[in-house]
Motif scaffolding. Structure first.
Motif, PDB file in Angstrom:
ATOM      1  N   GLU A 123     -14.633 -10.870 -48.071  1.00 15.49           N
ATOM      2  CA  GLU A 123     -13.428 -11.431 -48.673  1.00 15.49           C
ATOM      3  C   GLU A 123     -12.353 -10.360 -48.832  1.00 15.49           C
ATOM      4  O   GLU A 123     -11.161 -10.620 -48.635  1.00 15.49           O
ATOM      5  N   CYS A 124     -12.781  -9.150 -49.177  1.00 18.25           N
ATOM      6  CA  CYS A 124     -11.834  -8.053 -49.357  1.00 18.25           C
ATOM      7  C   CYS A 124     -11.151  -7.704 -48.040  1.00 18.25           C
ATOM      8  O   CYS A 124      -9.923  -7.525 -47.999  1.00 18.25           O
ATOM      9  N   TYR A 125     -11.908  -7.627 -46.950  1.00 22.36           N
ATOM     10  CA  TYR A 125     -11.315  -7.335 -45.643  1.00 22.36           C
ATOM     11  C   TYR A 125     -10.299  -8.409 -45.255  1.00 22.36           C
ATOM     12  O   TYR A 125      -9.190  -8.100 -44.788  1.00 22.36           O
ATOM     13  N   ARG A 126     -10.663  -9.659 -45.448  1.00 21.79           N
ATOM     14  CA  ARG A 126      -9.746 -10.756 -45.090  1.00 21.79           C
ATOM     15  C   ARG A 126      -8.495 -10.730 -45.972  1.00 21.79           C
ATOM     16  O   ARG A 126      -7.375 -10.957 -45.489  1.00 21.79           O
ATOM     17  N   ALA A 175      -4.626 -10.102 -44.652  1.00 21.47           N
ATOM     18  CA  ALA A 175      -3.549 -11.059 -44.902  1.00 21.47           C
ATOM     19  C   ALA A 175      -2.401 -10.407 -45.662  1.00 21.47           C
ATOM     20  O   ALA A 175      -1.224 -10.674 -45.395  1.00 21.47           O
ATOM     21  N   ARG A 176      -2.724  -9.524 -46.602  1.00 17.62           N
ATOM     22  CA  ARG A 176      -1.682  -8.875 -47.407  1.00 17.62           C
ATOM     23  C   ARG A 176      -0.821  -7.934 -46.588  1.00 17.62           C
ATOM     24  O   ARG A 176       0.403  -7.875 -46.765  1.00 17.62           O
ATOM     25  N   THR A 177      -1.437  -7.175 -45.690  1.00 18.35           N
ATOM     26  CA  THR A 177      -0.716  -6.148 -44.934  1.00 18.35           C
ATOM     27  C   THR A 177      -0.268  -6.609 -43.555  1.00 18.35           C
ATOM     28  O   THR A 177       0.555  -5.949 -42.919  1.00 18.35           O
ATOM     29  N   ALA A 232     -10.302   2.335 -51.842  1.00 18.58           N
ATOM     30  CA  ALA A 232     -10.477   2.833 -50.471  1.00 18.58           C
ATOM     31  C   ALA A 232      -9.984   1.848 -49.412  1.00 18.58           C
ATOM     32  O   ALA A 232      -9.200   2.203 -48.529  1.00 18.58           O
ATOM     33  N   ILE A 233     -10.442   0.601 -49.481  1.00 16.45           N
ATOM     34  CA  ILE A 233     -10.071  -0.373 -48.448  1.00 16.45           C
ATOM     35  C   ILE A 233      -8.584  -0.714 -48.485  1.00 16.45           C
ATOM     36  O   ILE A 233      -7.929  -0.745 -47.433  1.00 16.45           O
ATOM     37  N   PRO A 234      -7.976  -0.963 -49.656  1.00 13.17           N
ATOM     38  CA  PRO A 234      -6.526  -1.213 -49.661  1.00 13.17           C
ATOM     39  C   PRO A 234      -5.710  -0.049 -49.092  1.00 13.17           C
ATOM     40  O   PRO A 234      -4.743  -0.279 -48.360  1.00 13.17           O
ATOM     41  N   VAL A 235      -6.085   1.187 -49.414  1.00 17.11           N
ATOM     42  CA  VAL A 235      -5.363   2.339 -48.865  1.00 17.11           C
ATOM     43  C   VAL A 235      -5.501   2.376 -47.350  1.00 17.11           C
ATOM     44  O   VAL A 235      -4.534   2.670 -46.627  1.00 17.11           O
TER      45      VAL A 235
END
Length: 312
Positions: free
Chosen positions: A153-156, A160-162, A234-237
């Motif tokens: 879910e975090c990857y998706r 979508a956000r970026t 980490a993932i958002p950055v």
């Protein structure tokens, strides 16, 4: 300047605590030396001075040479030193920690040695990672399944956000460039987080190998701690970095991650989280004493011969 051999060891009160330091500095293809109480990095562009007492973790990449005096001052100030591979995506070795107290590692060992408390700490870790889900009463299998779903879910969500296209997580330990730009950024961010977590774990005197979610590896607890901040740091950055550009992803991810960690005071959070997980809120950072164990949980000062004068 006094020689290394004549310098006295700094007391814990004289050292900057790990939570108040810069998160990490990555160096490659340079010579690391010492000048007074700072280290210097010399490369083709000149000499850079770095105050050693402000470093949380020094990541030494390929082509670095470090002198004995540089390692001496880093050891005196309690800076974590990690030897890493190309682009910082492999861990090879680590240096000494900051603390001189065994209180936290004893609390960790006690929690780890009991199956019930080991599961409790694991559930608390999942509660920190996914505050929207209550892990109470869940089995380890259920916790692992929950983690897998939340990561996907975090990857998706970040894609979508970026606006960065995402297919699936791909990582080749032998070929960093085999993955696409988002995967390279995630790998670079993850390895930096592992290095930082290792230094914090060592600085607090905990055992890197006694993990509560991960097991069977010398850095199981390091992986546990680093994963606490995977989905919100980490993932958002990593996705933000790729959204800016796909050029030199690894280097830019490290810089962006370092800025994010410093601006959010993640080291402070990491220290507090470890102490909370191990149910140890006392401040032992300034302790610098060696005690002797006796029966009845009584501890005595070391450095003297008690002979036959003791009775319990």
């Amino acid at each position: 300047m006094s020689t290394v051999g004549k310098r006295g060891a700094s007391s814990p009160r004289e050292l900057t605590r790990i939570k108040d330091r810069l998160s990490f500095i990555y160096l490659e293809r340079c010579v690391v030396h010492r000048e007074d109480n700072a280290i210097t990095a010399t490369d083709a562009d000149g000499i850079t001075h770095i105050p050693s007492a402000t470093i949380g973790t020094l990541l030494l990449g390929p082509g670095t040479k470090v002198t004995h005096q540089a390692m001496s001052v880093l050891g005196e100030t309690g800076a974590g030193v990690i030897w890493v591979g190309e682009r910082g995506v492999r861990f090879y070795a680590g240096g000494r920690g900051l603390t001189r107290s065994s209180a936290l590692v004893e609390a960790q060992a006690m929690a780890w040695a009991n199956r019930r408390t080991r599961l409790k700490v694991a559930r608390d870790m999942y509660r920190m990672r996914f505050p929207g889900d209550d892990p109470s009463g869940r089995t380890r299998q259920e916790l692992l399944s929950m983690e897998g779903r939340r990561l996907k879910e975090c990857y998706r969500r970040e894609s979508a956000r970026t606006g960065v296209p995402w297919r699936r997580r791909e990582y080749s330990p032998d070929d960093f460039t085999a993955g696409d730009a988002p995967n390279q950024a995630i790998t670079a961010a993850a390895q930096c987080m592992y290095g930082i977590a290792h230094s914090v774990v060592a600085a607090l005197g905990c055992s890197p190998g006694l993990g509560f979610i991960h097991s069977g590896h010398e850095r199981s607890f390091v992986l546990d701690i680093a994963d606490l901040y995977k989905t919100d740091v980490a993932i958002p950055v990593a996705f933000d970095t790729v959204a800016e550009s796909e050029i030199d992803v690894a280097t830019r991810t490290r810089r962006n991650l370092r800025d994010r960690i410093n601006s959010t005071r993640l080291l402070d959070r990491c220290v507090n989280d470890i102490k909370e997980l191990l149910d140890h809120t006392e401040d032992d950072d300034l302790n610098d004493q060696v005690l002797l164990e006796t029966d009845g949980d009584i501890r005595l000062d070391s450095g003297r011969n008690y002979g036959d004068e003791l009775s319990w």
